[in-house]
Design an enzyme around this catalytic site. Sequence first.
Site, short mmCIF file in Angstrom:
data_model
loop_
_atom_site.label_atom_id
_atom_site.label_comp_id
_atom_site.label_asym_id
_atom_site.label_seq_id
_atom_site.Cartn_x
_atom_site.Cartn_y
_atom_site.Cartn_z
N GLY A 164 0.82 -1.22 0.00
CA GLY A 164 0.00 0.00 0.00
C GLY A 164 0.85 1.26 0.00
CG ASP A 169 10.48 8.42 7.18
OD1 ASP A 169 10.07 7.95 6.09
OD2 ASP A 169 11.55 9.05 7.28
N GLY A 170 7.17 7.51 6.06
CA GLY A 170 6.25 8.16 5.13
C GLY A 170 6.85 9.34 4.38
NE ARG A 189 3.91 8.64 -8.46
CZ ARG A 189 4.49 7.52 -8.02
NH1 ARG A 189 5.72 7.22 -8.37
NH2 ARG A 189 3.84 6.72 -7.22
NE ARG A 196 0.80 1.55 -6.79
CZ ARG A 196 1.92 2.25 -6.77
NH1 ARG A 196 3.07 1.67 -7.02
NH2 ARG A 196 1.91 3.53 -6.50
CG ASP A 253 5.29 -3.20 -5.11
OD1 ASP A 253 5.93 -4.20 -5.46
OD2 ASP A 253 5.79 -2.26 -4.47
P1 AMP Z 1 8.88 0.90 -3.50
O1 AMP Z 1 9.09 -0.46 -4.07
O2 AMP Z 1 10.15 1.59 -3.14
O3 AMP Z 1 8.02 1.75 -4.38
O4 AMP Z 1 8.08 0.77 -2.11
C1 AMP Z 1 7.66 -0.44 -1.57
C2 AMP Z 1 6.73 -0.23 -0.39
O5 AMP Z 1 7.41 0.39 0.71
C3 AMP Z 1 5.53 0.65 -0.68
O6 AMP Z 1 4.43 0.12 0.02
C4 AMP Z 1 5.93 1.98 -0.11
O7 AMP Z 1 4.82 2.77 0.22
C5 AMP Z 1 6.71 1.57 1.13
N1 AMP Z 1 7.67 2.60 1.53
C6 AMP Z 1 8.80 2.93 0.91
N2 AMP Z 1 9.42 3.94 1.55
C7 AMP Z 1 8.67 4.25 2.62
C8 AMP Z 1 8.79 5.20 3.68
N3 AMP Z 1 9.80 6.04 3.76
N4 AMP Z 1 7.81 5.20 4.60
C9 AMP Z 1 6.78 4.34 4.53
N5 AMP Z 1 6.61 3.43 3.58
C10 AMP Z 1 7.55 3.37 2.62
MG MG Z 2 6.43 1.35 -5.26
#
Ligand code: AMP
Ligand code: MG
Length: 465
Positions: A84, A119-120, A171, A178, A243
């Site tokens: 998510g 940390d979002g 964005r 996805r 994803d």
């Molecule tokens: P990605 O493959 O890098 O697009 O991200 C994989 C998952 O990790 C997704 O669910 C993102 O929302 C989560 N995610 C990545 N970085 C963070 C972050 N700094 N804080 C919270 N969730 C993250």
């Molecule tokens: Mg991603």
Amino acid sequence: MIHFDNSYARLPQGFFARIDPTPVSSPQLLALNEGLAERLGLDAGHLAGDGLGVLAGNAVPEGAEPIAQAYAGHQFGGFSPQLGDGRAVLLGEVIAPDGARFDLQLKGSGPTPFSRRGDGRAWMGPVLREYLVSEFMAAMGVPTTRALAAVSTGDLVFREQGGLPGAVLTRVAASHIRVGTFQYFAVRDDKTRLQHLTDHVIARHYPDCGDPLALLDAVVERQARTIADWMSLGFIHGVMNTDNMAISGETIDYGPCAFMDGYHPDTVFSSIDRQGRYAWAQQPQIAVWNLAQFATCLIPLMGDEETAVEAATKAVHRFAPLYQQAWLERFGAKLGIDGTAHQALVERLLTLMAVERADFTRVFDALTHGDARDEFMDRKGFDAWAAQWQALSPDRARMQRANPRRIPRNHRIEAAIASAVAGDMDPFRRLLDACTHPFDDRAEWADLAVAPTKTEAVHNTFCGT
Ligand code: AMP
Ligand code: MG
């Protein structure tokens, strides 16, 4: 006023969590895409001024219904049933003056119910990298999400490297749905929501498709073309997890992505891709693997299981010939010849290039605008190839439309980020300007076309999450 119509937020419970972006201390505009704002019917002047809070997540515009979308995903082959939006919120869907619908998403906008331990937030590096690369891809006509704005937050984000300046990316995408969105419901055996999602996607992206099988066919076709586009630019996505594969066919989730300098099919940049799963030459196979996961999700909606499995398998297998055809078209255009009729010639050039890691972009640019001989150490080998190629009377005008004069090279991106962190956005602006005019020949940009020296080359990229 932004004209929102939030169709995803109207889907039943279970597709998302309602969550506002978390405000930041002191937003400052790093970049604003005025052309894209205009395309969306947004007032760029307002966004840069009183509207800045919207781009930072400090204000929710009227008509927005911020949500974090639920999805699952295979990450490096391993399945996570719950990922998510952990560091992003979808503000809503903007209806452009021509009626086209676009997702407006903030990335790096604070924690959501899907953040797990994260940390979002995002730091300036990945935000500026995504901005540059996605806008270059758009300028090259590659299906992609776009960057509307980058804003620094005034807050520090803590990563392995220590405290880094935070940023938020705005964005724009056809949608953020996805392969992993389908997997989220499929793994829960939630046929009702799976059907709902399928209907939503067909209505929104593939209105000509009558059923899930037709949808699968259409997605396979779009992905085949998008991946062929990537390959023709030496682009390596770096995290082709399910994803991170958009159902719309747009390139999405620019993380540790980069363009090759010296050509070799096994090139990998991402520091976490230790097995080379997502190496340049692996990308078409990985796309098939991801599409097989998508197909698996749709099977429960396709009637009799045995027949469905057979039809879905056939649909996924169509990727290979479609991709091959698109690849030959792209490389044929790069060489100004009929790629299908002269496949062996295209492949021989790539073999020559791979042996000495000739610069991917330079070779095609030199073939287009001058003499590529100097790009090779094996002059005899190149001369023999070039004689055969010249004998086909290559179409230069076609080559000029296919081969960029420059790309956002990894070492240039890193330098632009380092300057931005130090408070100087000029290198970013210059690189962005040069890369979003990829066919323009301007003396002031000559240095950006040059391949990095051995010491300048940057071989590793980081997720930056
Ligand atoms: P990605 O493959 O890098 O697009 O991200 C994989 C998952 O990790 C997704 O669910 C993102 O929302 C989560 N995610 C990545 N970085 C963070 C972050 N700094 N804080 C919270 N969730 C993250
Ligand atoms: Mg991603």
